[in-house]
Design an enzyme around this catalytic site. Sequence first.
Site, PDB file in Angstrom:
ATOM      1  N   HIS A 194     -44.527  91.953 125.794  1.00  0.00           N
ATOM      2  CA  HIS A 194     -45.165  92.516 126.981  1.00  0.00           C
ATOM      3  C   HIS A 194     -44.692  91.758 128.203  1.00  0.00           C
ATOM      4  CE1 HIS A 194     -48.252  93.638 129.916  1.00  0.00           C
ATOM      5  NE2 HIS A 194     -48.424  94.715 129.169  1.00  0.00           N
ATOM      6  N   LEU A 229     -53.701  99.457 123.358  1.00  0.00           N
ATOM      7  CA  LEU A 229     -52.479  99.124 124.082  1.00  0.00           C
ATOM      8  C   LEU A 229     -52.511  97.701 124.626  1.00  0.00           C
ATOM      9  CD1 LEU A 229     -49.766 100.045 125.253  1.00  0.00           C
ATOM     10  CD2 LEU A 229     -51.025 100.866 127.273  1.00  0.00           C
ATOM     11  N   ASP A 230     -51.523  96.901 124.223  1.00  0.00           N
ATOM     12  CA  ASP A 230     -51.348  95.529 124.708  1.00  0.00           C
ATOM     13  C   ASP A 230     -52.573  94.656 124.492  1.00  0.00           C
ATOM     14  OD1 ASP A 230     -48.796  96.226 125.605  1.00  0.00           O
ATOM     15  OD2 ASP A 230     -49.589  96.954 127.506  1.00  0.00           O
ATOM     16  N   GLU A 231     -53.332  94.943 123.443  1.00  0.00           N
ATOM     17  CA  GLU A 231     -54.519  94.151 123.152  1.00  0.00           C
ATOM     18  C   GLU A 231     -54.436  93.496 121.768  1.00  0.00           C
ATOM     19  OE1 GLU A 231     -56.908  93.548 125.259  1.00  0.00           O
ATOM     20  OE2 GLU A 231     -56.200  94.901 126.823  1.00  0.00           O
TER      21      GLU A 231
END
Length: 287
Positions: A194, A229-231
Amino acid sequence: MTENSFVLTAYCANRPGIVAAVSKVIFEAGGNIADLQQFDDPDSGQFFSRVVFGAAEAPLTDDQVRGLLSPIMERFGMTWSLRAQNARRRVLLMASRFDHCLADILYRWRMGELNMDVAGIVSNYPRETYPNLSFGDIPFHHLPVTKATKAQQEEKLSRLIADEKVDLVVLARYMQILSEEMSSRLSGRCINIHHSFLPGFKGAKPYHQAYERGVKLIGATAHYVTSDLDEGPIIEQDTERVSHRDSAAEFVRKGRDIERRVLARAVRAHLEDRVLLNGMRTIVFPE
């Protein structure tokens, strides 16, 4: 120690005697422990361990070691994994238009820094997008995707992963969101880079957003992919200082460097069995 050596990772509810019992079995099997790391998590009450061991004299076989360890693992209710230390994982690399992370992973693989076999490269862009990269005989798969064709594209991707017996998927700046079903299917074996020090600026042009806000630190985060998402559980992060003297272009340049090294560290840690999941967190044992 890599010749006839093994990596054992295990976790279970913490209780006395785990290390002593495992060490005793390895000793009685004729093994020699080269490295042993452990962590007792007081919050979850879980015990995590990574043990590297090899044969002290006579060679050890995988079946022999598993047979000796199984009763101890069952006794302590352990979830465990045993792998020959020199075994190579099959890794699928996925990228979109930006190629800096893909190029870096391929370079480190060719230099022997990453103990893996590249099963293939997947991109939603055609091969001509990467004129400066030499893929050699690595299979390249162009899988274009639109909102209307996402399900069909992911079905092709799933078949490719199964057919090639892929152990790990690396999203080397693959700028497409995986579906919830696909993310669940790849749980614990898909790493994403990320372009932000999470939590951070989301959406388009994160470095430009950071520049406009006058941040003093930029960074990148490598994490396992989940349906959120992105967690996903974070494996590796890094930052670099910036100042008012840096342009937005400098932010992007420095950001590319951070992304490359953070993703490489995360992939290396996974390949070496140094990452254990602890709920939404990770235990990452140092080299």
